[in-house]
Structure formats: C-alpha cells, structure tokens
Design a protein around this motif. Structure first.
Motif, PDB file in Angstrom:
ATOM      1  N   ALA A   1       0.813  -1.213   0.000  1.00 43.03           N
ATOM      2  CA  ALA A   1       0.000   0.000   0.000  1.00 43.03           C
ATOM      3  C   ALA A   1       0.845   1.261   0.000  1.00 43.03           C
ATOM      4  O   ALA A   1       0.344   2.365  -0.277  1.00 43.03           O
ATOM      5  N   GLY A   2       2.146   1.122   0.293  1.00 39.30           N
ATOM      6  CA  GLY A   2       3.008   2.282   0.360  1.00 39.30           C
ATOM      7  C   GLY A   2       2.688   3.155   1.554  1.00 39.30           C
ATOM      8  O   GLY A   2       1.974   2.757   2.481  1.00 39.30           O
ATOM      9  N   GLY A   3       3.240   4.391   1.547  1.00 36.18           N
ATOM     10  CA  GLY A   3       2.944   5.353   2.598  1.00 36.18           C
ATOM     11  C   GLY A   3       3.850   5.289   3.796  1.00 36.18           C
ATOM     12  O   GLY A   3       3.782   6.152   4.679  1.00 36.18           O
ATOM     13  N   ASN A   4       4.671   4.248   3.908  1.00 33.45           N
ATOM     14  CA  ASN A   4       5.623   4.153   5.023  1.00 33.45           C
ATOM     15  C   ASN A   4       6.822   5.049   4.774  1.00 33.45           C
ATOM     16  O   ASN A   4       7.052   5.520   3.647  1.00 33.45           O
TER      17      ASN A   4
ATOM     18  N   PRO B   1       5.172   5.191  -3.033  1.00 35.35           N
ATOM     19  CA  PRO B   1       3.816   5.057  -3.565  1.00 35.35           C
ATOM     20  C   PRO B   1       3.412   3.583  -3.502  1.00 35.35           C
ATOM     21  O   PRO B   1       4.250   2.717  -3.229  1.00 35.35           O
ATOM     22  N   PRO B   2       2.158   3.247  -3.723  1.00 34.29           N
ATOM     23  CA  PRO B   2       1.769   1.824  -3.794  1.00 34.29           C
ATOM     24  C   PRO B   2       2.555   1.109  -4.894  1.00 34.29           C
ATOM     25  O   PRO B   2       2.961   1.718  -5.901  1.00 34.29           O
ATOM     26  N   GLY B   3       2.779  -0.198  -4.673  1.00 38.92           N
ATOM     27  CA  GLY B   3       3.520  -0.962  -5.674  1.00 38.92           C
ATOM     28  C   GLY B   3       3.512  -2.443  -5.344  1.00 38.92           C
ATOM     29  O   GLY B   3       2.845  -2.886  -4.410  1.00 38.92           O
ATOM     30  N   SER B   4       4.293  -3.190  -6.129  1.00 36.78           N
ATOM     31  CA  SER B   4       4.395  -4.633  -5.896  1.00 36.78           C
ATOM     32  C   SER B   4       5.738  -5.131  -6.372  1.00 36.78           C
ATOM     33  O   SER B   4       6.358  -4.548  -7.278  1.00 36.78           O
TER      34      SER B   4
ATOM     35  N   THR C   1      11.738  -3.584  -2.048  1.00 38.17           N
ATOM     36  CA  THR C   1      10.776  -4.657  -2.294  1.00 38.17           C
ATOM     37  C   THR C   1       9.463  -4.389  -1.577  1.00 38.17           C
ATOM     38  O   THR C   1       9.433  -4.141  -0.365  1.00 38.17           O
ATOM     39  N   TYR C   2       8.373  -4.447  -2.349  1.00 35.77           N
ATOM     40  CA  TYR C   2       7.035  -4.353  -1.769  1.00 35.77           C
ATOM     41  C   TYR C   2       6.609  -5.730  -1.262  1.00 35.77           C
ATOM     42  O   TYR C   2       6.760  -6.729  -1.974  1.00 35.77           O
ATOM     43  N   VAL C   3       6.108  -5.784  -0.035  1.00 34.01           N
ATOM     44  CA  VAL C   3       5.725  -7.033   0.601  1.00 34.01           C
ATOM     45  C   VAL C   3       4.213  -7.039   0.831  1.00 34.01           C
ATOM     46  O   VAL C   3       3.672  -6.096   1.415  1.00 34.01           O
ATOM     47  N   PRO C   4       3.519  -8.103   0.394  1.00 34.77           N
ATOM     48  CA  PRO C   4       2.073  -8.164   0.655  1.00 34.77           C
ATOM     49  C   PRO C   4       1.793  -8.211   2.153  1.00 34.77           C
ATOM     50  O   PRO C   4       2.571  -8.767   2.926  1.00 34.77           O
ATOM     51  N   ALA C   5       0.690  -7.636   2.565  1.00 34.71           N
ATOM     52  CA  ALA C   5       0.306  -7.689   3.979  1.00 34.71           C
ATOM     53  C   ALA C   5      -0.013  -9.119   4.372  1.00 34.71           C
ATOM     54  O   ALA C   5      -0.525  -9.899   3.565  1.00 34.71           O
ATOM     55  N   PRO C   6       0.302  -9.508   5.622  1.00 29.55           N
ATOM     56  CA  PRO C   6      -0.038 -10.860   6.085  1.00 29.55           C
ATOM     57  C   PRO C   6      -1.555 -11.038   6.177  1.00 29.55           C
ATOM     58  O   PRO C   6      -2.299 -10.068   6.348  1.00 29.55           O
ATOM     59  N   VAL C   7      -1.976 -12.294   6.066  1.00 30.35           N
ATOM     60  CA  VAL C   7      -3.399 -12.632   6.165  1.00 30.35           C
ATOM     61  C   VAL C   7      -3.560 -13.745   7.196  1.00 30.35           C
ATOM     62  O   VAL C   7      -2.892 -14.783   7.109  1.00 30.35           O
TER      63      VAL C   7
ATOM     64  N   THR D   1      -3.650  -9.992  15.790  1.00 30.36           N
ATOM     65  CA  THR D   1      -3.101  -9.519  14.517  1.00 30.36           C
ATOM     66  C   THR D   1      -1.613  -9.849  14.432  1.00 30.36           C
ATOM     67  O   THR D   1      -0.939 -10.033  15.448  1.00 30.36           O
ATOM     68  N   VAL D   2      -1.112  -9.877  13.205  1.00 31.37           N
ATOM     69  CA  VAL D   2       0.308 -10.100  12.925  1.00 31.37           C
ATOM     70  C   VAL D   2       0.812  -8.921  12.099  1.00 31.37           C
ATOM     71  O   VAL D   2       0.159  -8.510  11.136  1.00 31.37           O
ATOM     72  N   THR D   3       1.967  -8.391  12.484  1.00 30.17           N
ATOM     73  CA  THR D   3       2.578  -7.295  11.736  1.00 30.17           C
ATOM     74  C   THR D   3       3.901  -7.747  11.135  1.00 30.17           C
ATOM     75  O   THR D   3       4.721  -8.377  11.811  1.00 30.17           O
ATOM     76  N   THR D   4       4.077  -7.456   9.856  1.00 34.14           N
ATOM     77  CA  THR D   4       5.311  -7.754   9.123  1.00 34.14           C
ATOM     78  C   THR D   4       5.728  -6.488   8.371  1.00 34.14           C
ATOM     79  O   THR D   4       5.020  -5.472   8.433  1.00 34.14           O
ATOM     80  N   PRO D   5       6.839  -6.542   7.656  1.00 29.04           N
ATOM     81  CA  PRO D   5       7.178  -5.384   6.814  1.00 29.04           C
ATOM     82  C   PRO D   5       6.084  -5.049   5.798  1.00 29.04           C
ATOM     83  O   PRO D   5       6.044  -3.934   5.267  1.00 29.04           O
ATOM     84  N   GLY D   6       5.203  -6.009   5.519  1.00 26.18           N
ATOM     85  CA  GLY D   6       4.109  -5.772   4.581  1.00 26.18           C
ATOM     86  C   GLY D   6       2.908  -5.104   5.207  1.00 26.18           C
ATOM     87  O   GLY D   6       1.937  -4.794   4.505  1.00 26.18           O
TER      88      GLY D   6
END
Length: 330
Positions: free
Chosen positions: A16-19, A56-59, A79-85, A146-151
């Motif tokens: 999602a970017g923004g960090n 910005p947002p990316g992948s 590297t863009y990392v998907p958020a954990p699920v 919840t779980v937090t990762t670099p994503g």
C-alpha cells in the motif's frame, strides 16, 4: 555531480506504500524527484546525504532513484511485501492467565515483527510463511489477534479468554509403556471436556475425549518418567493432585538361562539373565506361564512349569516381549 544512493532503510515495505524510507547517499541537495520504479514518491531533502521518502503503492522489487538538476542516481532495490493474512487460530480461546500456545495459520508471515492479542504483545516463533506459534499473554474477554510484518498488519481474528478451571489429571489407566509408544493410555480426571492437547512430557499425543472425566490417549515414543498433562481452554493440568506420572520401559532382552534344561515334571528353579527385567509381568516357557520373581533389572528367578521337548523362554513387561532362549525338558 549526480546524486548517489548508498542505502535504503528499510529496504522493504507494504504494497500500500505510505511508510517512511530513509535514503542515504550524497549530492541530494536540489533533488527534484524520487522514483520507486516508474512511480514518483513524496519526499523531503533532510541534508545533502539524506532524503526521507514515502513510497507510492507498488508490488514486487523495484529500483529507487533520485533525480536532481545534475542527473539521476544509481538504482537501489526496494521490495514491496504483501500484507499478512490470518485465516485461523487454534485454539480460539484460552485461560485468562495466558501462557498457552496458540497456532496462527495464514500467509505472508515471514519477517513478522509483532503478534498482538488486543493491546498485549505475545512471544512468538515464525514456523514458516504460513504458521506462527504464539504464547497467549494474560487477558480477559474477547480480543483481536493480529500479525505485523514489513508488509503491514494483518486482518484480525477473535481470541476469547475464559475463566474455566484448569483440568485435573487424577490417575492413568496404565503408568508404564514401551519406549516406542503407540499403546493406548486411559487418562482419568476432571474438567477434561474441551481438551485441546495432551502431552507426555514435551511430546504431544493423539487423543479422544471420552467424557469430562476420561480421555483415551495414544502414547508417543519416549524415555524415562514423564508427566502426562491435559490442556483445555481453562489451562493445563499440574502435578499437585493425583498421579499423572508415566514411565517408558525398554524392551526386555534375555542373555542366558541357568540351567537351560530340566525334568518334564517341572519345578526347576531357573535364573533368567538379561536387561530391562525390573518390570517383568509374565514369564513363558513355550505357551505356559511360569511363576517368577524379578530380583533386579538383570535377573528374574522363575520356576519351570511341566513340559516336554525344547521350548522358547520369553519375558514380558510393559516394554514388550523379549527375545526367546531355549529351555529343554529331559
């Protein structure tokens, strides 16, 4: 002189970017653009050697470059990392005192930095990208896990703290069994309904809850004497009440008989030498049971029953049946 990038911190972040990303290097004064791949990023020049950028947002993996009137920098990978699920918690409830293990299943767990039970952080181990083992902290009511990762931070799943009493193990149907495991052990106690785990020492066992006062478990392999525990949403049983001890017994092995011959009428005293004989519960001359006394871990004294010909002598214990040695009736 064109800008030069020497490092990014961090080198990965959410899709999602923004960090915030700190770009270190040189010749940044006057920078006119920062790009993550082909996309422009908001940024601020902190000094000639540092820029603060907001991706910005990316992948996937992209190249970061800084542009100034003097030219465009070298590229450094971000590297863009998907958020954990999160997809499941097992169990989904536990005691208010915490301390019980909870298995989190989902995706994108690699690099996890925190696991939250509501506002409380949990101690955890990342087993794989799809599984985390967390130790529930103390709490009350229903909380969001919840779980937090670099994503980023995952969706939440509900974990409920319950005030049920911890189970009690009063006795075992058998306190002895083979080191190979696989035998059935009846666990007797109270508050066993809803059991989520049975352990023989540190080893998990397969089990079936028969009722609030009984569980049938399959002993895992092991050695020595261990404590059998039952875990429910109310907690884990302790050793303060009853006899939850289970001893693994090695398979007996025979080395010699003295004498190894005797009359067909029986009645001969036979010294059986070997190992792991302490828990001997049967001695056979062929198919016939013999009276005996286990003197030590290496000696059993038996009285030969009547018989004929040559027969195998074997010893049985909770550890199994020994190898046979030949005894001959004359």
């Amino acid at each position: 002189m064109a800008p030069v990038i020497s490092a990014l911190n961090p080198t990965q972040g959410p899709a999602a970017g923004g960090n915030q990303v700190t770009i270190s290097g040189s010749s940044f004064i006057g920078a006119t653009a920062v790009r993550f791949g082909t996309n422009s990023a908001a940024f601020g020049v902190v000094s000639n050697s540092q820029i603060t950028a907001f991706p910005p947002p990316g992948s996937g993996a992209v190249t970061v470059r800084v542009t100034s009137p003097s030219g465009t920098s070298n590229g450094v990978t971000y590297t863009y990392v998907p958020a954990p699920v999160l997809t499941s918690l097992a169990p989904g409830q536990g005691p208010t005192s915490g301390g019980n293990p909870v298995i989190l299943t989902g995706t994108g767990f690699t690099g996890a930095s925190t696991v939250q039970f509501g506002a409380a952080s949990a101690v955890f181990t990342v087993n794989s990208s799809t599984q985390i083992t967390a130790t529930a902290p103390a709490g009350s009511g229903s909380v969001a896990v919840t779980v937090t990762t670099p994503g980023g931070t995952s969706n939440s799943l509900t974990y409920t703290y319950v005030t049920a009493a911890a189970p009690v193990v009063i006795d075992l149907g058998s306190h002895f069994g083979p080191t190979a495991g696989g035998n059935s052990v009846t666990i007797l106690g109270a508050g066993l309904t809803g059991a989520t785990a049975v352990h023989f020492g540190a080893q998990a066992a397969g089990f079936t809850v028969v009722g609030d006062n009984q569980i049938t478990a399959t002993a895992p392999a092991g050695t020595g004497t261990v404590v059998v525990t039952v875990t429910t949403p109310g907690g884990t049983s302790s050793t303060g009440i009853g006899n939850p001890y289970y001893t693994y017994v090695a398979q007996p092995a025979l080395t010699s008989l003295a004498p190894d011959t005797g009359p067909a009428t029986g009645g001969t005293g036979v010294t059986i030498n070997g190992t792991a004989l302490t828990y001997t519960d049967k001695v056979f001359f062929g198919a016939t049971l013999a009276t005996f006394a286990a003197i030590s871990d290496t000696i059993v004294l038996a009285t030969a029953p009547p018989g004929a010909g040559s027969v195998p002598v074997t010893v049985h214990s909770p550890g199994g049946t020994s190898n046979p040695l030949t005894y001959t009736y004359q």
